[in-house]
Design a protein around this motif. Structure first.
Motif, PDB file in Angstrom:
ATOM      1  N   ASP A 116       0.831  -1.203   0.000  1.00 43.17           N
ATOM      2  CA  ASP A 116       0.000   0.000   0.000  1.00 43.17           C
ATOM      3  C   ASP A 116       0.871   1.261   0.000  1.00 43.17           C
ATOM      4  O   ASP A 116       2.009   1.233   0.464  1.00 43.17           O
ATOM      5  CB  ASP A 116      -0.866  -0.016   1.271  1.00 43.17           C
ATOM      6  N   ASP A 117       0.290   2.335  -0.498  1.00 43.61           N
ATOM      7  CA  ASP A 117       0.969   3.632  -0.549  1.00 43.61           C
ATOM      8  C   ASP A 117       2.324   3.483  -1.211  1.00 43.61           C
ATOM      9  O   ASP A 117       3.318   4.094  -0.792  1.00 43.61           O
ATOM     10  CB  ASP A 117       1.110   4.232   0.856  1.00 43.61           C
TER      11      ASP A 117
ATOM     12  N   GLU B 151      -4.629   3.972  -6.534  1.00 42.47           N
ATOM     13  CA  GLU B 151      -5.635   4.515  -5.624  1.00 42.47           C
ATOM     14  C   GLU B 151      -5.708   6.020  -5.844  1.00 42.47           C
ATOM     15  O   GLU B 151      -4.810   6.605  -6.429  1.00 42.47           O
ATOM     16  CB  GLU B 151      -5.348   4.151  -4.160  1.00 42.47           C
TER      17      GLU B 151
HETATM   18 MG    MG Z   1      -3.112   3.550   0.230  1.00 39.00          MG
END
Ligand code: MG
Ligand code: C2E
Ligand code: MG
Ligand code: MG
Length: 291
Positions: A179-180, A236
């Protein structure tokens, strides 16, 4: 006397003490909220923009505060970060998400759910066993419907442990996303050692990519990296149809963001699934050029 008073002040910093006390009170309140059933999970769809198909949903925690209403995780998760409560809460989130997943599965909705794992939780030496125990409560549920999202920065913190957890969980059929992704600013070599299935491009890059050529370059870079390492890539922060179109042009078909759907309570998702249609110009997008 003056001097010792000064020293004493220095040694027993009343401000620090106050802060520590306030943090403990806030943590007690969160513990109480868990017992009182004030936490809930909302779900944000993830779609294949090219195929116009929903591939899953990410579970995102909210606190339904009796007086203040819905509180976002950014307001309370940081308080739990370095405490054992973040493990307790993490286990609750996994259990809640699995219950929902199981309910959908039984109702014929075969959806993949992604659950965010806190760094502290991931670091537990018995993380994998804990997860297996939680899963064993749902024997009918295919574990391939569960994906875990771990922060790239947390995976970097102890790559060896993260790699071990990822491998062990993948043997149970669970997939992983970093993530990220892109915020770790690290040597890219470590990616070789982390068998995560998916890179999830951080929303800060995606949101800014249409107005900022450097952010665009980072998005392109992560997509290229995913391709080179044979991983999936999802963006995202897809805030508009134009963001989706640009990502499709770059060869990134998977997306999540307010431009597709906002996070919503579980009860609203079935209706959303039944009515969502991808924008026309996404479906007309051709396959990406060969590389
Ligand atoms: Mg994220
Ligand atoms: P994340 O995992 O990167 O989740 C994406 C966040 O971006 C979510 O915020 C989502 O609502 C928001 N978002 C999605 N699309 C867009 C968009 O197009 N534009 C903008 N501006 N924002 C978008 P949320 O729900 O407030 O969560 C924030 C962070 O809190 C999450 O970031 C995640 O790191 C953490 N978090 C949320 N739920 C959980 C949980 O159950 N466990 C753990 N450990 N962390 C969680
Ligand atoms: Mg996430
Ligand atoms: Mg984030």
């Amino acid at each position: 006397a003056k001097q010792s008073g000064g020293n004493r002040y220095f040694m027993f910093d009343p401000f620090k003490d106050q802060v520590a006390r306030a943090e403990r009170t806030a943590l007690d309140r969160l513990q109480q909220a868990l017992t009182a059933g004030e936490f809930e999970l909302h779900y944000q769809p993830k779609v294949d923009m090219r195929a116009g198909r929903v591939i899953g949903a990410e579970a995102l925690i909210r606190w339904r505060h009796p007086e203040r209403g819905l509180i976002m995780p950014g307001e309370f998760l940081p308080l739990t970060e370095d405490t054992d409560f973040s493990v307790t809460l993490g286990e609750w989130v996994i259990h809640r998400a699995l219950s929902q997943l199981d309910a959908w599965y039984r109702a014929g909705i075969e959806l993949c759910i992604s659950v965010n794992i806190s760094p502290r939780h991931l670091q537990q030496p018995d993380f994998t066993q804990g997860l297996a125990a939680l899963l064993s409560a749902f024997p009918e549920l295919p574990s391939r419907l569960l994906e875990l999202e771990i922060l790239e920065t947390a995976a970097l913190h102890d790559t060896a442990h993260a790699a071990e957890v990822i491998s062990a969980c993948r043997r149970m059929g669970i997939s992983f996303a970093l993530d990220d992704f892109g915020t770790g600013y690290s040597s890219l070599l470590y990616l070789k050692h982390l068998p995560a299935d998916t890179l999830k491009i951080d929303q800060s890059f995606v949101r800014a990519m249409l107005d900022d050529s450097e952010h665009m370059a980072i998005v392109k870079g992560v997509i290229g990296l995913a391709e080179a390492f044979n991983r999936k890539v999802i963006a995202e922060g897809v805030e508009s149809v134009a963001h989706g179109s640009a990502l499709l042009e770059l060869g990134c078909a998977l997306g999540q963001g307010y431009g597709i759907a906002r996070p919503m309570p579980a009860a609203d998702l079935a209706h959303w699934l039944a009515t969502w249609r991808a924008p026309e110009n996404w479906q007309q997008t051709k396959e990406p050029p060969p590389h």
